[in-house]
Design a protein around this motif. Sequence first.
Motif, PDB file in Angstrom:
ATOM      1  N   ASN A  43      42.014 151.234  72.376  1.00  0.00           N
ATOM      2  CA  ASN A  43      41.087 150.692  73.245  1.00  0.00           C
ATOM      3  C   ASN A  43      39.757 150.083  72.649  1.00  0.00           C
ATOM      4  O   ASN A  43      38.685 150.143  73.251  1.00  0.00           O
ATOM      5  CB  ASN A  43      40.385 151.722  74.565  1.00  0.00           C
ATOM      6  CG  ASN A  43      39.718 152.780  73.761  1.00  0.00           C
ATOM      7  OD1 ASN A  43      39.695 153.174  72.596  1.00  0.00           O
ATOM      8  ND2 ASN A  43      38.796 153.459  74.535  1.00  0.00           N
ATOM      9  N   LYS A  44      40.150 149.620  71.567  1.00  0.00           N
ATOM     10  CA  LYS A  44      39.060 149.057  70.580  1.00  0.00           C
ATOM     11  C   LYS A  44      39.405 147.661  70.096  1.00  0.00           C
ATOM     12  O   LYS A  44      40.685 147.358  69.727  1.00  0.00           O
ATOM     13  CB  LYS A  44      38.889 150.048  69.327  1.00  0.00           C
ATOM     14  CG  LYS A  44      37.715 149.556  68.306  1.00  0.00           C
ATOM     15  CD  LYS A  44      37.672 150.310  67.180  1.00  0.00           C
ATOM     16  CE  LYS A  44      37.102 151.735  67.389  1.00  0.00           C
ATOM     17  NZ  LYS A  44      36.694 152.368  66.166  1.00  0.00           N
ATOM     18  N   VAL A  45      38.454 146.624  70.312  1.00  0.00           N
ATOM     19  CA  VAL A  45      38.628 145.451  69.826  1.00  0.00           C
ATOM     20  C   VAL A  45      38.389 145.643  68.126  1.00  0.00           C
ATOM     21  O   VAL A  45      37.560 146.196  67.319  1.00  0.00           O
ATOM     22  CB  VAL A  45      37.650 144.418  70.409  1.00  0.00           C
ATOM     23  CG1 VAL A  45      36.040 144.683  69.710  1.00  0.00           C
ATOM     24  CG2 VAL A  45      38.186 142.838  69.943  1.00  0.00           C
ATOM     25  N   ARG A  48      39.654 139.365  61.908  1.00  0.00           N
ATOM     26  CA  ARG A  48      39.524 140.903  61.925  1.00  0.00           C
ATOM     27  C   ARG A  48      37.936 141.285  61.850  1.00  0.00           C
ATOM     28  O   ARG A  48      37.106 140.365  61.248  1.00  0.00           O
ATOM     29  CB  ARG A  48      40.310 142.000  60.998  1.00  0.00           C
ATOM     30  CG  ARG A  48      41.566 141.735  61.449  1.00  0.00           C
ATOM     31  CD  ARG A  48      42.633 142.832  60.510  1.00  0.00           C
ATOM     32  NE  ARG A  48      42.320 144.227  61.159  1.00  0.00           N
ATOM     33  CZ  ARG A  48      42.807 144.541  62.085  1.00  0.00           C
ATOM     34  NH1 ARG A  48      43.705 144.032  62.744  1.00  0.00           N
ATOM     35  NH2 ARG A  48      42.678 145.875  62.528  1.00  0.00           N
ATOM     36  N   ALA A  49      37.440 142.057  62.735  1.00  0.00           N
ATOM     37  CA  ALA A  49      36.148 142.401  62.670  1.00  0.00           C
ATOM     38  C   ALA A  49      35.980 143.755  63.217  1.00  0.00           C
ATOM     39  O   ALA A  49      36.764 144.358  64.081  1.00  0.00           O
ATOM     40  CB  ALA A  49      35.446 141.325  63.468  1.00  0.00           C
ATOM     41  N   LYS A  50      34.675 144.356  63.062  1.00  0.00           N
ATOM     42  CA  LYS A  50      34.630 145.776  63.748  1.00  0.00           C
ATOM     43  C   LYS A  50      33.931 145.441  65.133  1.00  0.00           C
ATOM     44  O   LYS A  50      34.060 146.511  65.734  1.00  0.00           O
ATOM     45  CB  LYS A  50      33.656 146.543  62.660  1.00  0.00           C
ATOM     46  CG  LYS A  50      34.115 146.632  61.249  1.00  0.00           C
ATOM     47  CD  LYS A  50      32.843 147.273  60.492  1.00  0.00           C
ATOM     48  CE  LYS A  50      33.304 147.431  58.943  1.00  0.00           C
ATOM     49  NZ  LYS A  50      32.327 147.874  58.217  1.00  0.00           N
ATOM     50  N   ASP A  53      36.086 149.355  73.316  1.00  0.00           N
ATOM     51  CA  ASP A  53      35.027 149.702  72.789  1.00  0.00           C
ATOM     52  C   ASP A  53      34.650 148.633  71.722  1.00  0.00           C
ATOM     53  O   ASP A  53      35.781 147.764  71.376  1.00  0.00           O
ATOM     54  CB  ASP A  53      35.543 150.970  71.838  1.00  0.00           C
ATOM     55  CG  ASP A  53      35.355 152.370  72.574  1.00  0.00           C
ATOM     56  OD1 ASP A  53      35.056 152.166  73.827  1.00  0.00           O
ATOM     57  OD2 ASP A  53      35.924 153.265  72.037  1.00  0.00           O
ATOM     58  N   ASN A  54      33.273 148.379  71.166  1.00  0.00           N
ATOM     59  CA  ASN A  54      32.894 147.515  70.368  1.00  0.00           C
ATOM     60  C   ASN A  54      33.105 145.900  70.771  1.00  0.00           C
ATOM     61  O   ASN A  54      32.867 145.081  69.924  1.00  0.00           O
ATOM     62  CB  ASN A  54      33.740 147.732  69.140  1.00  0.00           C
ATOM     63  CG  ASN A  54      33.151 149.020  68.200  1.00  0.00           C
ATOM     64  OD1 ASN A  54      32.718 149.944  68.977  1.00  0.00           O
ATOM     65  ND2 ASN A  54      33.681 149.294  67.152  1.00  0.00           N
ATOM     66  N   MET A  78      20.178 141.169  72.282  1.00  0.00           N
ATOM     67  CA  MET A  78      20.422 142.517  72.590  1.00  0.00           C
ATOM     68  C   MET A  78      21.741 142.972  72.210  1.00  0.00           C
ATOM     69  O   MET A  78      22.205 144.334  71.706  1.00  0.00           O
ATOM     70  CB  MET A  78      20.138 143.044  74.030  1.00  0.00           C
ATOM     71  CG  MET A  78      18.687 142.513  74.396  1.00  0.00           C
ATOM     72  SD  MET A  78      17.695 143.890  73.445  1.00  0.00           S
ATOM     73  CE  MET A  78      17.859 145.300  74.350  1.00  0.00           C
ATOM     74  N   ALA A  79      22.679 141.941  72.572  1.00  0.00           N
ATOM     75  CA  ALA A  79      24.283 142.305  72.239  1.00  0.00           C
ATOM     76  C   ALA A  79      24.345 142.458  70.414  1.00  0.00           C
ATOM     77  O   ALA A  79      25.215 142.997  70.197  1.00  0.00           O
ATOM     78  CB  ALA A  79      25.185 141.206  72.626  1.00  0.00           C
ATOM     79  N   GLY A  80      23.930 141.382  69.916  1.00  0.00           N
ATOM     80  CA  GLY A  80      23.823 141.275  68.409  1.00  0.00           C
ATOM     81  C   GLY A  80      23.235 142.544  67.812  1.00  0.00           C
ATOM     82  O   GLY A  80      23.960 143.035  66.790  1.00  0.00           O
ATOM     83  N   ILE A  81      22.100 142.918  68.552  1.00  0.00           N
ATOM     84  CA  ILE A  81      21.540 144.223  67.707  1.00  0.00           C
ATOM     85  C   ILE A  81      22.601 145.387  68.058  1.00  0.00           C
ATOM     86  O   ILE A  81      22.617 146.238  66.797  1.00  0.00           O
ATOM     87  CB  ILE A  81      20.205 144.286  68.414  1.00  0.00           C
ATOM     88  CG1 ILE A  81      19.071 143.425  68.211  1.00  0.00           C
ATOM     89  CG2 ILE A  81      19.633 145.972  68.316  1.00  0.00           C
ATOM     90  CD1 ILE A  81      17.782 143.278  68.992  1.00  0.00           C
ATOM     91  N   ASN A  82      22.992 145.601  69.028  1.00  0.00           N
ATOM     92  CA  ASN A  82      23.880 146.660  69.627  1.00  0.00           C
ATOM     93  C   ASN A  82      25.129 146.824  68.609  1.00  0.00           C
ATOM     94  O   ASN A  82      25.725 147.778  68.547  1.00  0.00           O
ATOM     95  CB  ASN A  82      23.898 147.003  71.198  1.00  0.00           C
ATOM     96  CG  ASN A  82      22.619 147.602  71.567  1.00  0.00           C
ATOM     97  OD1 ASN A  82      22.218 148.741  71.349  1.00  0.00           O
ATOM     98  ND2 ASN A  82      21.931 146.951  72.529  1.00  0.00           N
ATOM     99  N   ALA A  83      25.511 145.757  68.663  1.00  0.00           N
ATOM    100  CA  ALA A  83      26.958 145.579  67.867  1.00  0.00           C
ATOM    101  C   ALA A  83      26.764 146.105  66.509  1.00  0.00           C
ATOM    102  O   ALA A  83      27.378 146.822  66.059  1.00  0.00           O
ATOM    103  CB  ALA A  83      27.361 144.038  67.816  1.00  0.00           C
TER     104      ALA A  83
END
Length: 622
Positions: free
Chosen positions: A132-134, A146-148, A361-362, A384-389
């Motif tokens: 369930n994680k990108v 690929r990315a976290k 997730d992520n 806000m999305a960039g910060i939280n990622a």
Amino acid sequence: MFEKEYDVIVVGGGHAGAEATAAAANMGSKTLLVTMNLQTIGQMSCNPAMGGIAKGQIVREIDALGGYSGIVTDKSAIQFKMLNKSKGPAMWSPRAQNDRMRFAEEWRLILEGTPNADFYQEMVSGLLVEGNKVVGVRTSLGIDIRAKAVVLTNGTFLNGLIHIGEKQFGGGRAGERAATGITEQLVDFGFDSGRMKTGTPPRVDGRSLDYGKMIPQPGDTNPEKFSYLDTPVLDNQRDCHMTHTSELVHDLLREGFDRSPMFNGRIKSIGPRYCPSIEDKIHRFTDKNSHQIFVEPEGWITVEVYVNGFSTSLPEDVQYRALKSVKGFENVKFFRPGYAIEYDYFPPTQLKHTLETKLVDNLYFAGQINGTTGYEEAASQGLMAGINAHLKINEQEPFTLKRDEAYIGVLIDDLITKGTEEPYRMFTSRAEYRTLLRQDNADLRLTPKGYALGLASRERLERMEEKQEKSNEFIHFFKKTSFNPDEINPILERIDSAQVRQSDKLFKVFSRPKVSMDHMLELESVSNFVSERNLEREVLEQAEIQVKYSGYIEKEKNNADKLHRLENVRIPDSFDYSKLKSLSYEAREKLEEIRPVNISQASRISGVSPADISVLLVFLGR
């Protein structure tokens, strides 16, 4: 071609994507911006303006946190206005007209100058998900990157469909193709999706207009700016103009209603309530025989003009005939007709306050994919999305803003808690603590937070601290310094305010509604204090607001403190609402769907009554 694995991939290069890329990269994440066209990064797809009612406050907040929208706006502005100056300072809202091409160019150059930012031009057709994680994205050429963490900022491109009269064709924006694949995959993962609509007016040749028949709309005599840094202040501005529709124009538009996708059923999705098309306006407001049209230049040099107030999806021949009947447009030449666009969005109740999805997730959503409308709303979500990622993949605490801390906090909380079934637009009326959330104090509210994140610079923090220190010192001066009745009474008499018989503190007389800072500067003691300390305009403004509205500000702070007490009552993630038989059926259903993190958020959910909150409080143990 690519890094073995990026920290963050941002999909889409609009306002949300640009801010998300800058935030993640500046915080230290190796970031890749993937967009369908690198020439349209930061594109102003609709009107060439930033800010406005409540939107201007958001741009100031982005700037205070260390984002770039305010800086880019100042560098490309052609006109500046502070709206609502006749009202209280909670309503003051900055707005700038911009050079569309320079705006996009400034964004491109800023991002290219960001060390951790890479770029790739191609369509993202799907996500790579494990469990369930990108873990990355797949492009239309079949390339896996690929990315976290991944941030989706797809704007109006997801299965975008453009309407002009009875004609319709795929596209995310005029001249650009739609994006496909992502919606279908997300639905397969279990996401709910919907369709929304927005529109844009014709663009016309300014050389074909008769401005002599229109009313000039100049900028402010002493224009301000958006950024709290040393960005350019306008010493020259371009005028906008205003004209009006007429009954003749309305009659000509009505002739095309049977061919309108809005009225013949082709468009089934909901458009923005507060920015309706011209056909929607004359259909809904039949008592009005005229509507305002604002004629806005697209830049310093270009002759292209934006016809604000004439958004439409009527057939192009109807648009042309009707616009020719508007005063000043008799010889108008079109650059391109107006159109409507339908696109996919995902109801934002499927997100956490960090803008991370609950299902994957992520994976983060920002901008119009969340059902919002407007550059400013999108940019703030991207930030806000960039910060939280970045924070999430580095196992750091998430960053969120409360409703009494920022309009950005109000925006995200409204989306997450209430959802939206029509394009969401920010207004001052949506913020219950708007006296605290003024455009003038965004730096005082948010710069320390931006600095702690590593986004706001030391220079920015020091500027804010100096402003705060000088403002507090000036306010203290008013509280401890007395006035002479002989000096103050002539001023009070002139402005028709009651005269005083004895000496008292300056703070008391300055608190009167009719007494302004300009009046106080006529007093020798005040003018000497200002000149000796070389106080700038923003310090004078801050001191005046704090003196004149101190009672209102204190009251809102007290109300916010009460709210915070409810925020401290946390609700466990796995809480089983079905156990509480005393809850109403609707409350149980809504609470299960949204899963609020605390009692305060639960209390703001539509359908959850005060009685339901009492049941929750009793069960959780106050």
